[in-house]
Design a protein around this motif. Structure first.
Motif, mmCIF file in Angstrom:
data_model
loop_
_atom_site.group_PDB
_atom_site.id
_atom_site.type_symbol
_atom_site.label_atom_id
_atom_site.label_comp_id
_atom_site.label_asym_id
_atom_site.label_seq_id
_atom_site.Cartn_x
_atom_site.Cartn_y
_atom_site.Cartn_z
ATOM 1 N N LEU A 1 0.813 -1.307 0.004
ATOM 2 C CA LEU A 1 -0.187 -0.002 0.143
ATOM 3 C C LEU A 1 0.939 1.361 -0.080
ATOM 4 C CD1 LEU A 1 -2.785 -1.237 2.469
ATOM 5 C CD2 LEU A 1 -2.788 -0.263 0.263
ATOM 6 N N GLN A 2 2.060 1.148 0.611
ATOM 7 C CA GLN A 2 2.942 2.266 0.645
ATOM 8 C C GLN A 2 3.282 2.652 -0.810
ATOM 9 O OE1 GLN A 2 6.242 1.702 3.351
ATOM 10 N NE2 GLN A 2 4.919 1.213 4.984
ATOM 11 N N LEU A 3 3.729 1.755 -1.470
ATOM 12 C CA LEU A 3 4.158 1.748 -2.931
ATOM 13 C C LEU A 3 2.997 2.194 -3.832
ATOM 14 C CD1 LEU A 3 6.102 -1.537 -3.408
ATOM 15 C CD2 LEU A 3 7.018 0.862 -3.281
ATOM 16 N N TYR A 4 1.701 1.849 -3.797
ATOM 17 C CA TYR A 4 0.580 2.326 -4.185
ATOM 18 C C TYR A 4 0.476 3.904 -3.804
ATOM 19 C CZ TYR A 4 -4.234 3.161 -5.860
ATOM 20 O OH TYR A 4 -5.466 3.629 -6.645
ATOM 21 N N LEU A 5 0.285 4.406 -2.595
ATOM 22 C CA LEU A 5 0.022 5.445 -2.180
ATOM 23 C C LEU A 5 1.255 6.586 -2.613
ATOM 24 C CD1 LEU A 5 -1.257 4.766 1.492
ATOM 25 C CD2 LEU A 5 -2.615 5.750 -0.470
ATOM 26 N N HIS B 1 -0.451 7.455 -5.653
ATOM 27 C CA HIS B 1 -1.789 7.861 -5.407
ATOM 28 C C HIS B 1 -2.068 8.326 -4.113
ATOM 29 C CE1 HIS B 1 -1.704 4.645 -8.736
ATOM 30 N NE2 HIS B 1 -2.763 5.256 -9.226
ATOM 31 N N CYS B 2 -1.577 9.470 -3.825
ATOM 32 C CA CYS B 2 -1.493 9.894 -2.351
ATOM 33 C C CYS B 2 -3.025 10.517 -1.654
ATOM 34 C CB CYS B 2 -0.370 10.863 -2.244
ATOM 35 S SG CYS B 2 -0.658 12.342 -3.281
ATOM 36 N N GLU B 3 -3.653 10.660 -2.573
ATOM 37 C CA GLU B 3 -5.143 11.175 -2.209
ATOM 38 C C GLU B 3 -6.320 10.125 -2.596
ATOM 39 O OE1 GLU B 3 -6.111 15.277 -3.575
ATOM 40 O OE2 GLU B 3 -3.847 15.789 -3.233
ATOM 41 N N MET C 1 -5.905 4.737 1.498
ATOM 42 C CA MET C 1 -5.590 5.438 2.752
ATOM 43 C C MET C 1 -6.182 4.612 3.971
ATOM 44 S SD MET C 1 -2.974 7.349 3.577
ATOM 45 C CE MET C 1 -2.505 7.655 5.415
ATOM 46 N N ALA C 2 -7.673 4.628 3.773
ATOM 47 C CA ALA C 2 -8.127 3.797 4.772
ATOM 48 C C ALA C 2 -7.923 2.472 5.128
ATOM 49 C CB ALA C 2 -9.742 3.852 4.399
ATOM 50 N N LEU C 3 -7.628 1.604 4.022
ATOM 51 C CA LEU C 3 -7.078 0.151 4.095
ATOM 52 C C LEU C 3 -5.663 0.149 4.682
ATOM 53 C CD1 LEU C 3 -7.527 -2.619 3.631
ATOM 54 C CD2 LEU C 3 -6.735 -2.117 1.202
#
Length: 84
Positions: A22-26, A29-31, A36-38
Motif C-alpha cells: 500500500l505504501q508503494l501504491y500511495l 496515488h496519495c489522495e 489510505m483507509a485500508l
C-alpha cells in the motif's frame, strides 16, 4: 514456538507486507481515500500484533525494549533455538 505466538508472527508478517504494498501504491496515488483507509486498518492490526508479541513473548525489535533495568532483547531463545 507455541501456536499462538506463531499466529501473531504470521499476522505481523502479513499486515507488514500489505502495508508495504500500500505504501508503494500511495506513493503514486496519495489522495486515494480507499487506499489510505485500508492502510490505516492494516496499521492498527500491525500495532495490535506488535503489542501482543511484546507483552506475551518479549520485544520484537531492540526498539521495543521497555525494561528500565534489564536488557531483554536477547534474553529469550532465538527462533532457531526452539523452546527452552
Amino acid at each position: 514456538m507455541c501456536n499462538e505466538e506463531m499466529k501473531l508472527w504470521k499476522e505481523l508478517q502479513n499486515v507488514s507486507f500489505a502495508m508495504t504494498e500500500l505504501q508503494l501504491y500511495l506513493d503514486t496515488h496519495c489522495e486515494e481515500p480507499a487506499a489510505m483507509a485500508l492502510y490505516q486498518q492494516y496499521r492498527a492490526r500491525r500495532q495490535n500484533a506488535m503489542e501482543a508479541l511484546n507483552l506475551q513473548y518479549g520485544p520484537v525489535t531492540p526498539y521495543d525494549v521497555t525494561n528500565p533495568v534489564k536488557w531483554t532483547w536477547t534474553c529469550g531463545p532465538w527462533p532457531w533455538e526452539g523452546e527452552v
